[in-house]
Design a protein around this motif. Structure first.
Motif, PDB file in Angstrom:
ATOM      1  N   THR A 278       0.944  -1.339   0.089  1.00  0.00           N
ATOM      2  CA  THR A 278      -0.015  -0.011   0.048  1.00  0.00           C
ATOM      3  C   THR A 278       0.762   1.497  -0.002  1.00  0.00           C
ATOM      4  O   THR A 278       0.393   2.282  -0.328  1.00  0.00           O
ATOM      5  N   VAL A 279       2.020   1.286   0.491  1.00  0.00           N
ATOM      6  CA  VAL A 279       3.018   2.388   0.887  1.00  0.00           C
ATOM      7  C   VAL A 279       4.082   2.141  -0.336  1.00  0.00           C
ATOM      8  O   VAL A 279       5.134   1.587  -0.057  1.00  0.00           O
ATOM      9  N   PRO A 280       4.086   2.968  -1.450  1.00  0.00           N
ATOM     10  CA  PRO A 280       5.352   2.665  -2.440  1.00  0.00           C
ATOM     11  C   PRO A 280       6.634   3.536  -1.715  1.00  0.00           C
ATOM     12  O   PRO A 280       6.241   4.609  -1.465  1.00  0.00           O
ATOM     13  N   ILE A 281       7.567   2.939  -1.857  1.00  0.00           N
ATOM     14  CA  ILE A 281       8.920   3.546  -1.070  1.00  0.00           C
ATOM     15  C   ILE A 281       9.752   3.714  -2.403  1.00  0.00           C
ATOM     16  O   ILE A 281       9.998   2.841  -2.814  1.00  0.00           O
ATOM     17  N   LYS A 282      10.201   4.919  -2.710  1.00  0.00           N
ATOM     18  CA  LYS A 282      11.093   5.120  -3.612  1.00  0.00           C
ATOM     19  C   LYS A 282      12.580   5.550  -3.331  1.00  0.00           C
ATOM     20  O   LYS A 282      13.497   5.407  -3.928  1.00  0.00           O
ATOM     21  N   LYS A 283      12.853   5.750  -1.985  1.00  0.00           N
ATOM     22  CA  LYS A 283      13.985   6.067  -1.638  1.00  0.00           C
ATOM     23  C   LYS A 283      14.251   5.809   0.051  1.00  0.00           C
ATOM     24  O   LYS A 283      13.024   6.162   0.853  1.00  0.00           O
ATOM     25  N   ILE A 284      15.167   5.421   0.591  1.00  0.00           N
ATOM     26  CA  ILE A 284      15.328   5.286   2.079  1.00  0.00           C
ATOM     27  C   ILE A 284      16.582   6.167   2.569  1.00  0.00           C
ATOM     28  O   ILE A 284      17.308   6.457   1.971  1.00  0.00           O
ATOM     29  N   ILE A 285      15.946   7.044   3.774  1.00  0.00           N
ATOM     30  CA  ILE A 285      16.933   7.908   4.363  1.00  0.00           C
ATOM     31  C   ILE A 285      17.492   7.519   5.450  1.00  0.00           C
ATOM     32  O   ILE A 285      16.666   6.839   6.258  1.00  0.00           O
ATOM     33  N   LEU A 286      18.916   7.448   5.665  1.00  0.00           N
ATOM     34  CA  LEU A 286      19.659   7.093   7.019  1.00  0.00           C
ATOM     35  C   LEU A 286      19.511   8.223   7.762  1.00  0.00           C
ATOM     36  O   LEU A 286      20.231   9.182   7.450  1.00  0.00           O
ATOM     37  N   THR A 287      19.533   8.058   9.172  1.00  0.00           N
ATOM     38  CA  THR A 287      19.819   8.905  10.139  1.00  0.00           C
ATOM     39  C   THR A 287      20.340   8.211  11.257  1.00  0.00           C
ATOM     40  O   THR A 287      19.987   6.909  11.467  1.00  0.00           O
ATOM     41  N   GLY A 288      20.969   8.982  12.257  1.00  0.00           N
ATOM     42  CA  GLY A 288      21.302   8.312  13.424  1.00  0.00           C
ATOM     43  C   GLY A 288      22.645   8.134  13.398  1.00  0.00           C
ATOM     44  O   GLY A 288      23.540   7.482  12.333  1.00  0.00           O
ATOM     45  N   GLY A 289      23.578   8.131  14.462  1.00  0.00           N
ATOM     46  CA  GLY A 289      25.130   7.891  14.514  1.00  0.00           C
ATOM     47  C   GLY A 289      25.747   6.878  14.379  1.00  0.00           C
ATOM     48  O   GLY A 289      26.863   6.581  13.408  1.00  0.00           O
ATOM     49  N   SER A 290      24.794   5.390  14.384  1.00  0.00           N
ATOM     50  CA  SER A 290      25.631   4.296  14.049  1.00  0.00           C
ATOM     51  C   SER A 290      25.492   3.791  12.601  1.00  0.00           C
ATOM     52  O   SER A 290      26.186   2.927  12.187  1.00  0.00           O
ATOM     53  N   ILE A 291      24.622   4.638  11.832  1.00  0.00           N
ATOM     54  CA  ILE A 291      24.332   4.267  10.409  1.00  0.00           C
ATOM     55  C   ILE A 291      24.612   5.354   9.418  1.00  0.00           C
ATOM     56  O   ILE A 291      24.893   5.256   8.318  1.00  0.00           O
ATOM     57  N   HIS A 292      24.506   6.612   9.726  1.00  0.00           N
ATOM     58  CA  HIS A 292      24.353   7.795   8.729  1.00  0.00           C
ATOM     59  C   HIS A 292      25.625   7.745   7.867  1.00  0.00           C
ATOM     60  O   HIS A 292      25.487   8.111   6.894  1.00  0.00           O
ATOM     61  N   ASP A 293      26.752   7.664   8.621  1.00  0.00           N
ATOM     62  CA  ASP A 293      27.803   7.805   7.843  1.00  0.00           C
ATOM     63  C   ASP A 293      28.489   6.442   7.363  1.00  0.00           C
ATOM     64  O   ASP A 293      29.673   6.397   7.090  1.00  0.00           O
ATOM     65  N   ASN A 294      27.814   5.480   7.789  1.00  0.00           N
ATOM     66  CA  ASN A 294      28.448   4.164   7.458  1.00  0.00           C
ATOM     67  C   ASN A 294      28.230   3.680   6.207  1.00  0.00           C
ATOM     68  O   ASN A 294      26.971   3.216   5.565  1.00  0.00           O
ATOM     69  N   LEU A 295      29.201   3.862   5.141  1.00  0.00           N
ATOM     70  CA  LEU A 295      29.278   3.051   3.858  1.00  0.00           C
ATOM     71  C   LEU A 295      28.787   1.753   3.787  1.00  0.00           C
ATOM     72  O   LEU A 295      27.928   1.251   2.901  1.00  0.00           O
ATOM     73  N   PHE A 296      29.308   0.863   4.480  1.00  0.00           N
ATOM     74  CA  PHE A 296      28.983  -0.566   4.383  1.00  0.00           C
ATOM     75  C   PHE A 296      27.505  -0.865   4.694  1.00  0.00           C
ATOM     76  O   PHE A 296      26.785  -1.661   4.111  1.00  0.00           O
ATOM     77  N   MET A 297      26.825  -0.209   5.813  1.00  0.00           N
ATOM     78  CA  MET A 297      25.561  -0.394   5.996  1.00  0.00           C
ATOM     79  C   MET A 297      24.519   0.180   4.997  1.00  0.00           C
ATOM     80  O   MET A 297      23.608  -0.441   4.405  1.00  0.00           O
ATOM     81  N   LYS A 298      24.969   1.440   4.314  1.00  0.00           N
ATOM     82  CA  LYS A 298      24.187   1.887   3.241  1.00  0.00           C
ATOM     83  C   LYS A 298      24.174   0.947   2.163  1.00  0.00           C
ATOM     84  O   LYS A 298      23.023   1.018   1.729  1.00  0.00           O
ATOM     85  N   GLU A 299      25.387   0.377   1.701  1.00  0.00           N
ATOM     86  CA  GLU A 299      25.355  -0.389   0.515  1.00  0.00           C
ATOM     87  C   GLU A 299      24.653  -1.944   0.723  1.00  0.00           C
ATOM     88  O   GLU A 299      23.906  -2.185  -0.002  1.00  0.00           O
ATOM     89  N   THR A 300      24.501  -2.160   1.960  1.00  0.00           N
ATOM     90  CA  THR A 300      24.086  -3.367   2.405  1.00  0.00           C
ATOM     91  C   THR A 300      22.258  -3.272   2.335  1.00  0.00           C
ATOM     92  O   THR A 300      21.704  -4.108   1.831  1.00  0.00           O
ATOM     93  N   ILE A 301      22.020  -2.246   2.743  1.00  0.00           N
ATOM     94  CA  ILE A 301      20.488  -1.845   2.910  1.00  0.00           C
ATOM     95  C   ILE A 301      20.010  -1.716   1.542  1.00  0.00           C
ATOM     96  O   ILE A 301      18.971  -2.251   1.122  1.00  0.00           O
ATOM     97  N   GLN A 302      20.843  -0.901   0.621  1.00  0.00           N
ATOM     98  CA  GLN A 302      20.474  -0.750  -0.484  1.00  0.00           C
ATOM     99  C   GLN A 302      20.320  -1.926  -1.495  1.00  0.00           C
ATOM    100  O   GLN A 302      19.337  -2.180  -2.355  1.00  0.00           O
ATOM    101  N   LYS A 303      21.482  -2.697  -1.535  1.00  0.00           N
ATOM    102  CA  LYS A 303      21.338  -4.026  -2.168  1.00  0.00           C
ATOM    103  C   LYS A 303      20.360  -5.032  -1.739  1.00  0.00           C
ATOM    104  O   LYS A 303      19.919  -5.731  -2.624  1.00  0.00           O
ATOM    105  N   ARG A 304      19.995  -4.975  -0.445  1.00  0.00           N
ATOM    106  CA  ARG A 304      18.989  -6.060  -0.008  1.00  0.00           C
ATOM    107  C   ARG A 304      17.614  -5.726  -0.120  1.00  0.00           C
ATOM    108  O   ARG A 304      16.707  -6.458  -0.149  1.00  0.00           O
TER     109      ARG A 304
END
Length: 334
Positions: A278-304
């Motif tokens: 029911t809710v189309p999601i076109k983009k995920i925004i990351l916030t918070g100290g443990s993931i905001h600047d975490n390139l590995f986390m960003k790429e993992t979430i995007q890939k999966r």
């Protein structure tokens, strides 16, 4: 309090609710209750009362107390009576565009608007007022949120938002405090085995560098399996454990890679709960100290997830959200 009553408020019954804490307080302060006229206030609502004399609050701060019926955007008398607060005076629930009153100052009368919930302000700041995006926050604990035009039942909370929308949310997910458990272990090895003490920032920098080296190593094929359920009451994970230890794979880089992958999977599972079909999601925004600047986390979430994932372009999202709301309200009020 029946589950269907709590569901009307968009939240679940949990110890942190004001309704639970107030009930406990009342059991031990009967003499105050019997001899005084009592007002129920949110923190922001108390400040509004002191500034303007108006007993009021915003729906985004009223709902988390556990006393609200979101279907009516009003206080829920059934829960109020169940807790024993029928004699309390509850504040008016206002929307963000309504003026509570005016504060008299040497600069003239300053309009005072309702108090805004910190979670909603943060999401509004991260999204820039846009929709069709999800916000994943990796602070001390993890939170996944999407904006929806309707309140829907499910394994999530329906929090009030702005412009007659809702913030569908899964809270109490693993976050920074879970990763700190692993950092504590590394710190203890340094102190107890090598008699070396390093500050946590230095340890994190070394861990980040190690993860980068691990991901660039083509020989790393057997990555550990980690479950981050280190704390009671967390959502999305049941256990705290490390699995599939084999010769050569029990390293700092593999440990944290597996931890981040588990965290990413938990966040994506929560996102699927919120979106469904029911809710189309076109983009995920990351916030918070443990993931905001975490390139590995960003790429993992995007890939999966298969969804474009980017860190928030603004800092202090709560203040950014308040500024955007204030600018919008100012333009509407001329």
């Amino acid at each position: 309090m029946a589950p269907e009553q709590m569901a009307k408020g968009g939240t679940r019954l949990k110890p942190g609710l004001a309704a639970c804490n107030l009930h406990h307080w009342m059991l031990n302060h009967q003499e105050i209750i019997e001899n005084n006229k009592l007002y129920f206030c949110t923190l922001g609502g108390f400040l509004i009362y002191k500034l303007t004399g108006r007993h009021a609050c915003h729906i985004t701060n009223a709902a988390p107390t556990g006393f609200v019926d979101l279907t009516k955007l009003a206080w829920n008398p059934d829960i109020i009576c169940a807790v024993g607060c029928a004699d309390f005076i509850f504040p008016d629930i206002l929307h963000e565009h309504e003026v509570c009153g005016y504060f008299s100052s040497s600069y003239g009368n300053i309009p005072v608007f309702p108090d805004i919930g910190d979670h909603q302000a943060s999401v509004y700041g991260a999204l820039g007022g846009l929709e069709e995006m999800a916000v994943i926050s990796g602070g001390t604990a993890g939170i996944v949120s999407v904006v929806s035009k309707e309140s829907t039942p499910g394994d999530h909370e329906n929090r009030p938002y702005f412009n007659h929308c809702y913030l569908k949310t899964v809270t109490q997910l693993p976050g920074g405090r879970n990763l700190d458990v692993l950092i504590d272990f590394i710190e203890d090895i340094g102190k107890s085995i090598y008699d070396v003490s390093r500050n946590r920032e230095d340890i994190w920098r070394s861990v980040t560098s190690t993860i980068l080296n691990t991901t660039n190593n083509d020989n790393i094929s057997d990555v550990l399996q980690v479950e981050l359920g280190f704390f009671q009451g967390q959502q999305g994970v049941k256990h705290g454990r490390i699995d599939d230890i084999r010769p050569g794979n029990f390293t700092v880089g593999s440990l944290f890679m597996a931890a981040y992958e588990n965290m990413a999977d938990i966040y994506i599972t929560a996102l699927h709960k919120l979106t469904g079909s029911t809710v189309p999601i076109k983009k995920i925004i990351l916030t918070g100290g443990s993931i905001h600047d975490n390139l590995f986390m960003k790429e993992t979430i995007q890939k999966r997830s298969g969804i474009e994932t980017i860190p928030s372009i603004v800092q202090n999202q709560e203040l950014a959200g308040l500024l955007q709301l204030a600018s919008k309200i100012n333009s509407e009020h001329g």
